[in-house]
Write a protein that holds these residues in place. Structure first.
Motif, short mmCIF file in Angstrom:
data_model
loop_
_atom_site.label_atom_id
_atom_site.label_comp_id
_atom_site.label_asym_id
_atom_site.label_seq_id
_atom_site.Cartn_x
_atom_site.Cartn_y
_atom_site.Cartn_z
N TRP A 1 0.85 -1.21 0.00
CA TRP A 1 0.00 0.00 0.00
C TRP A 1 0.87 1.25 0.00
CZ3 TRP A 1 -5.23 1.41 0.08
CH2 TRP A 1 -5.46 2.76 0.40
N VAL A 2 1.88 1.26 0.88
CA VAL A 2 2.76 2.43 0.96
C VAL A 2 3.55 2.58 -0.33
CG1 VAL A 2 4.74 3.42 2.16
CG2 VAL A 2 2.88 2.38 3.46
N VAL A 3 3.99 1.45 -0.86
CA VAL A 3 4.70 1.49 -2.14
C VAL A 3 3.78 2.12 -3.19
CG1 VAL A 3 5.79 0.10 -3.94
CG2 VAL A 3 6.06 -0.53 -1.54
N GLY A 4 2.50 1.71 -3.20
CA GLY A 4 1.54 2.28 -4.14
C GLY A 4 1.34 3.77 -3.89
N HIS A 5 1.19 4.13 -2.61
CA HIS A 5 0.98 5.54 -2.25
C HIS A 5 2.07 6.43 -2.85
CE1 HIS A 5 1.19 9.21 0.12
NE2 HIS A 5 2.35 8.80 0.60
N PHE A 6 3.31 6.07 -2.60
CA PHE A 6 4.30 7.04 -3.05
C PHE A 6 4.65 6.89 -4.53
CE2 PHE A 6 8.17 4.59 -3.14
CZ PHE A 6 8.08 3.69 -2.11
N HIS A 7 4.38 5.71 -5.10
CA HIS A 7 4.58 5.63 -6.54
C HIS A 7 3.52 6.42 -7.30
CE1 HIS A 7 7.64 2.62 -5.70
NE2 HIS A 7 8.10 2.88 -6.90
N LEU A 8 2.31 6.50 -6.74
CA LEU A 8 1.31 7.36 -7.37
C LEU A 8 1.82 8.80 -7.40
CD1 LEU A 8 -2.08 6.05 -5.99
CD2 LEU A 8 -1.40 6.15 -8.37
N PHE A 9 2.53 9.18 -6.35
CA PHE A 9 3.10 10.53 -6.37
C PHE A 9 4.28 10.62 -7.32
CE2 PHE A 9 0.99 11.64 -2.33
CZ PHE A 9 0.49 12.86 -2.73
N VAL A 10 5.25 9.73 -7.14
CA VAL A 10 6.49 9.94 -7.90
C VAL A 10 6.34 9.57 -9.37
CG1 VAL A 10 8.02 9.83 -5.92
CG2 VAL A 10 7.46 7.73 -7.13
N MET A 11 5.69 8.43 -9.66
CA MET A 11 5.51 8.06 -11.06
C MET A 11 4.24 8.71 -11.60
SD MET A 11 7.68 6.90 -12.78
CE MET A 11 7.26 6.31 -14.39
N GLY A 12 3.28 8.98 -10.73
CA GLY A 12 2.05 9.62 -11.16
C GLY A 12 2.25 11.11 -11.26
N THR A 13 1.94 11.79 -10.17
CA THR A 13 1.95 13.24 -10.21
C THR A 13 3.26 13.82 -10.73
OG1 THR A 13 0.72 13.02 -8.19
CG2 THR A 13 1.41 15.24 -8.82
N ILE A 14 4.38 13.44 -10.11
CA ILE A 14 5.62 14.14 -10.40
C ILE A 14 6.12 13.80 -11.79
CG2 ILE A 14 7.97 14.57 -9.60
CD1 ILE A 14 6.98 13.79 -6.79
N ALA A 15 6.15 12.51 -12.14
CA ALA A 15 6.63 12.15 -13.46
C ALA A 15 5.67 12.65 -14.55
CB ALA A 15 6.81 10.63 -13.56
#
Ligand code: HEM
Ligand SMILES: [Cu+2]
Ligand SMILES: [Cu+2]
Lengths: 425, 145
Positions: A373-387
């Motif tokens: 879940w945490v991996v998903g949380h921050f990948h949504l940010f880093v690969m999602g929003t930021i990338a």
């Protein structure tokens, strides 16, 4: 760069130049190289995890080293240099100055990255990007661990030098006719994220010194066998790296502030609330670091304080989302490539943030902590929003800096593929 | 700037703040209830070390890798580690707390039904971390004593 394509310069002239666009270009090339290298590790990790048991990676230690270097690379060698690339290119232009305030320092900050990257990659440490002591002190294999420490040390200094340069360029070199309120939001994003860097990095820099001397055995700051306390490391680490996540996301939001109004054919709904939300974010980013530590055995009161601190950061992020939606509202929106990425990124920002709220709510975190879940949380940010913000911005820049157009269809497909993958995460 | 009305933004921010207050207070209340350890909870000492779990019951019985408990009782885990950080996790019962050397962390749980559940380590601790597992075996309540 338009000139470059017409009349190419030898590469070393760009490499050893101190001009902000050249340094920006070097940052960009570096970050894209590491995007591919870190991405290759991710592919290998996922391929291995396709089935239970060991498939393609022979031993667990190699696997552990791979996810450690994956995380370290993509955060420090892709996301941060990418933001620096954009900042180098645009901050001087946006504040109408001829270059960064300290061009040589700027080039030095960039040139610290390759040796640091070499240390991280040649060492190939295994202790996750968090380098959890006392494991990382008494048990992690050297010299990989020591090389990682020095790699991060150098990257930290490079970040601080870069941040000083952005702050001075914006505050001291901006055109005298320009008021603070007129500075474009992209430049504001670099001002606020650089301020966070200056306040946040020193704690981890100190922790790295302690960590290294602990590894040498001359001290025991984080080593319980010598009277130390590993939880102290957790505090020093997260005091730096929770704010650091805002250092990553704030420039991406700044890039969206360039894209969204342009393709909605309307000015930004509220420039001043954008500024306000950036400043607020940079402050509240310091109120929540120990939400990473609920499971270390903190008291109920400590947990409560950090939960409140975390939830307090949400309205500031939500203000940006409002600003984006209000800008698009009634706009004549053109879903050109950069716009698609930006809107996709905002949608993921929302879902990632909602995931963050779940993590912050203490009883729920005991479900999600240290899980996918945490991996998903921050990948949504880093690969999602930021990338997404970054890639959209790359497409936005491409015609400007090269004088050519990309293949629109080809990229629409890539955007849809990446969006659906993020959903799967 | 300026020439638009701001009330939608204020309402929106108000709603976001209200939501956060709601989430925060619910979470606070739930955590407060969950953390209240029953007075009659039996202590089990849990020790993590590379790469297995060992347990010591109140009566002195020791177990390695397996933990036997009884339905209907409450247990309080006192968790620590002999070497590096681990994290003691019974996923099915949402028991999760770090095992930190030099420190005792406590969490409690009450088994509900007879059955077997996985125990795992949830904090990276080196070479065999991925296989640092155990079994929680929940048995019928004693009727003899
Ligand atoms: C702004 C972009 C963000 C980024 C890049 C980001 C990144 C991260 C990362 C890398 C971690 C995991 C660290 C680790 O355990 O190794 C994490 C965890 C966490 N994040 Fe975020 N985050 C962001 C925003 C948020 C927001 C807005 C919230 C809350 C509203 C939040 C709440 C949390 C919490 C509570 C955890 C700890 C979860 C746990 O370990 O159980 N994050 N985040
Ligand atoms: Cu955080
Ligand atoms: Cu472990």
């Amino acid at each position: 760069m338009v000139l470059e394509l017409q009349k190419p310069r030898p590469i070393w002239q760009i490499m050893f130049s101190t001009h902000h666009t050249d340094v920006g270009l070097m940052y960009l090339i570096t970050s894209l190289i590491f995007l591919f290298m870190g991405g290759a590790l991710a592919l290998a990790i996922r391929a291995e995890l396709f089935l239970p048991g060991s498939q393609i990676i022979a031993d667990s230690m190699t696997f552990n080293r791979m996810f450690t270097v994956h995380g370290t690379t993509l955060i420090f060698l892709f996301l941060l240099p990418f933001a620096s690339a954009v900042g180098n290119y645009f901050v001087p232009i946006m504040v109408r100055y001829k270059d960064m305030a300290y061009p040589k320092l700027n080039a030095i900050a960039f040139w610290m990255i390759p040796p640091a990257a070499a240390l991280i990659w040649l060492g190939f440490a295994d202790f996750t990007w968090y380098a959890n002591p006392p494991y990382s002190i008494i048990s992690a294999p050297g010299p990989a661990a020591d090389m990682w420490i020095f790699g991060l040390k150098i990257l930290g200094i490079s970040s601080v030098l870069g941040a000083i340069n952005f702050i001075v360029t914006i505050l001291k070199c901006k055109h005298p006719d320009m008021s603070m309120g007129q500075i474009p939001l992209l430049a504001w994003s670099f001002l606020t994220s650089s301020l966070i860097v200056l306040v946040a990095i020193p704690t981890f820099a100190a922790a790295l010194f302690f960590f290294f001397s602990d590894r040498l055995g001359v001290s025991g700051f984080f080593n319980p066998a010598m009277g130390g306390n590993p939880i102290a490391y957790a505090h020093l680490f997260w005091f730096t790296f929770h704010p650091e996540v805002y250092v990553l996301v704030i420039p991406a939001i700044g890039m969206m502030y360039e894209i969204i109004p342009r393709f909605s054919r309307k000015p930004i709904f509220s420039h001043s609330s954008g500024i306000f939300a950036f400043v607020l974010l940079s402050m509240v980013s310091f109120s929540s670091w120990a939400h990473h530590m609920y499971a270390t055995g903190m008291s109920f009161t400590e947990k409560t304080v950090f939960m409140i601190g975390t939830l307090a950061a949400v309205p500031a992020s939500a203000m940006h989302v409002f600003n984006f939606i209000a800008t698009m509202w009634n706009g004549r929106i053109k879903f050109a490539t950069p716009m698609m990425w930006a809107v996709g990124g905002i949608a993921l920002f929302f879902s990632a943030g909602a995931g963050g709220v779940v993590n912050a709510a203490m009883p729920l975190d005991f479900q999600t902590h240290d899980s996918y879940w945490v991996v998903g949380h921050f990948h949504l940010f880093v690969m999602g929003t930021i990338a997404f913000g970054s890639i959209g911005f790359l497409y936005y820049l491409f015609p400007y800096v090269t004088g050519r157009m990309y293949n629109e269809r080809c990229q629409e497909e890539s955007m849809i593929i990446l969006q659906s993958q993020n959903g799967l995460l | 700037m300026g020439h638009h009305s701001n009330w939608p933004e204020w309402i929106y921010i108000g709603v976001v703040i209200a939501l956060m207050v709601w989430v925060g207070s619910e979470a606070w209340n739930a955590e407060r209830l969950v953390e209240h350890i029953p007075a009659d909870a039996e202590v089990i000492k849990v020790t993590g070390q590379q790469w297995f779990w060992s347990f010591e019951h109140e009566d002195g019985t020791k177990e390695i890798g397996e933990l036997h408990v009884k339905v209907g009782k409450a247990y309080k885990f006192e968790i620590t580690s002999k070497d590096v950080n681990h994290s003691f996790n019974i996923h099915d019962y949402v028991v999760l707390l770090d095992a930190v050397p030099g420190r005792i962390n406590t969490v409690w749980f009450a088994p509900k039904e007879v059955g077997e559940h996985d125990i795992q380590c949830r904090e990276y601790c080196g070479l065999i971390h991925y296989n640092m597992r155990g079994k929680l075996i929940i048995e019928e309540a004693d009727t003899t004593s």
